[in-house]
Design an enzyme around this catalytic site. Structure first.
Site, mmCIF file in Angstrom:
data_model
loop_
_atom_site.group_PDB
_atom_site.id
_atom_site.type_symbol
_atom_site.label_atom_id
_atom_site.label_comp_id
_atom_site.label_asym_id
_atom_site.label_seq_id
_atom_site.Cartn_x
_atom_site.Cartn_y
_atom_site.Cartn_z
ATOM 1 N N ARG A 100 0.814 -1.216 0.000
ATOM 2 C CA ARG A 100 0.000 0.000 0.000
ATOM 3 C C ARG A 100 0.847 1.266 0.000
ATOM 4 O O ARG A 100 0.579 2.208 -0.744
ATOM 5 C CB ARG A 100 -0.932 -0.007 1.214
ATOM 6 C CG ARG A 100 -1.982 1.078 1.229
ATOM 7 C CD ARG A 100 -3.066 0.805 0.209
ATOM 8 N NE ARG A 100 -2.764 1.341 -1.137
ATOM 9 C CZ ARG A 100 -3.185 0.790 -2.259
ATOM 10 N NH1 ARG A 100 -3.865 -0.339 -2.248
ATOM 11 N NH2 ARG A 100 -2.890 1.329 -3.415
ATOM 12 N N LYS A 135 3.731 25.127 -2.872
ATOM 13 C CA LYS A 135 2.405 24.588 -2.537
ATOM 14 C C LYS A 135 2.465 23.072 -2.711
ATOM 15 O O LYS A 135 2.130 22.522 -3.758
ATOM 16 C CB LYS A 135 1.328 25.205 -3.418
ATOM 17 C CG LYS A 135 1.030 26.655 -3.083
ATOM 18 C CD LYS A 135 -0.119 27.198 -3.918
ATOM 19 C CE LYS A 135 -0.385 28.655 -3.587
ATOM 20 N NZ LYS A 135 -1.472 29.228 -4.411
ATOM 21 N N LYS A 167 7.546 38.939 -1.309
ATOM 22 C CA LYS A 167 6.153 38.869 -1.716
ATOM 23 C C LYS A 167 5.381 40.085 -1.197
ATOM 24 O O LYS A 167 5.957 40.940 -0.504
ATOM 25 C CB LYS A 167 5.534 37.560 -1.225
ATOM 26 C CG LYS A 167 6.232 36.323 -1.817
ATOM 27 C CD LYS A 167 5.726 35.037 -1.226
ATOM 28 C CE LYS A 167 4.316 34.713 -1.668
ATOM 29 N NZ LYS A 167 4.258 34.383 -3.107
ATOM 30 N N GLU A 197 8.161 39.850 -6.164
ATOM 31 C CA GLU A 197 6.832 39.646 -6.741
ATOM 32 C C GLU A 197 6.209 41.019 -7.024
ATOM 33 O O GLU A 197 6.130 41.865 -6.123
ATOM 34 C CB GLU A 197 5.973 38.866 -5.746
ATOM 35 C CG GLU A 197 4.556 38.615 -6.194
ATOM 36 C CD GLU A 197 3.747 37.937 -5.114
ATOM 37 O OE1 GLU A 197 2.936 38.623 -4.458
ATOM 38 O OE2 GLU A 197 3.936 36.713 -4.904
ATOM 39 N N ASP A 218 3.017 38.791 -11.200
ATOM 40 C CA ASP A 218 2.012 37.989 -10.519
ATOM 41 C C ASP A 218 0.602 38.425 -10.899
ATOM 42 O O ASP A 218 0.210 39.577 -10.681
ATOM 43 C CB ASP A 218 2.192 38.106 -9.006
ATOM 44 C CG ASP A 218 1.279 37.179 -8.240
ATOM 45 O OD1 ASP A 218 1.236 35.984 -8.586
ATOM 46 O OD2 ASP A 218 0.605 37.647 -7.306
#
Length: 281
Positions: A100, A135, A167, A197, A218
């Site tokens: 598994r 992510k 960011k 960004e 972005d």
């Protein structure tokens, strides 16, 4: 590049322990010395790119180093439903106890590689390269990023420590792009690069003026992106340009046509279905 065994083995041990608990009660109860040794194969049940077989091999060999795990296909190649991927031999407790965990890993990683290949092929006519993002599934980042490599993409930063990315929240906290770059430049080791960004052409110009190494566009509309690329190329051809934000298979070619260097997307991981396969005796 396959992650080091030193990194993989503790992860695999943890996942096996999660599944095994205090022992595989079903397998241990059924098989005797007379019927313990068996042969098996892995069957691909849908078309896709295969990733993770060397990792699956390590799963079984952690349980029984005598297990024979013979790969019949090449990692990173596309195969059709019905293909035999692996032939195995060994004692049933090792084969069934590891089944598994090994299958789950290969199905997930092959799904990521297959989705990545679709995005890579969509921009094959352009010099733009596809990169992944942070992510990722907690605990699986190194393997999911391995799978995007297998699918043909490049890895973006593996974590917060191997590159600087300024960011929107960093810019807000610092007060401006200029202040953020100034604060960071004196506190990072050589040779880390600085990526910024940006959401507007004004921010693009500010990043250029303060010598960012990489500028991310972005969530920009295509016309604005075209203008941003023009501004950056005219100012400094050494600055790398990345596009990100809501990149889909329907839009990625349009984005690549703007002349950017990289496209980053989380979709290759977050939207990838598992590739179906099974182990048969």
């Amino acid at each position: 590049m396959l992650p080091s065994k030193l990194i993989l083995e503790p992860l695999l041990r943890g996942w096996l322990l999660e599944d095994i608990g205090r022992g595989d009660r079903t397998t241990n109860a059924i098989f005797t010395e007379e019927n313990k040794y068996q042969k098996a194969h892995w069957l691909l049940k849908e078309n896709g790119v295969i990733a993770g077989l060397p990792i699956a091999k390590q799963v079984f060999q952690l349980l029984d180093e005598k297990v024979i795990f013979s790969e019949k296909v090449r990692e990173g190649e596309y195969y059709s439903s019905g293909t035999i991927l692996v032939e195995m031999e060994g004692e049933m407790d090792g084969l069934l106890t590891g089944e598994r965990v090994a299958l789950n890993l290969v199905m997930h990683l092959s799904g990521v590689a297959t989705m990545t290949r679709k995005y890579v092929e969509a921009i094959a006519d352009f010099p733009t390269q596809l990169v992944d993002t942070r992510k990722t599934t907690p605990g699986l980042r190194i393997l999911e990023k391995y799978a995007t490599q297998v699918g043909g993409a490049l890895n973006h930063r593996m974590g917060l420590d191997d590159a600087v990315m300024i960011k929107d929240n960093h810019i807000e906290a610092a007060g401006s792009i200029a202040k953020a770059i100034a604060l960071i430049r004196g506190n990072i080791p050589y040779p880390l690069t600085i990526e910024v960004e940006t959401n507007t052409l004004e921010q693009v110009q500010e990043a250029i003026d303060h010598q960012a190494d990489i500028i991310m566009l972005d969530n920009m509309a295509i016309p604005e992106m075209i203008e941003a690329v023009k501004i950056i190329r005219q100012a400094n051809e050494r600055i790398k340009i990345e596009a990100s934000g809501n990149i889909t298979l329907d839009t990625i070619a349009q984005v690549a046509q703007t002349g950017i260097d990289f496209i980053s997307t989380s979709a290759t991981i977050t939207k990838a279905p598992w590739l179906d396969l099974s182990m048969k005796f």
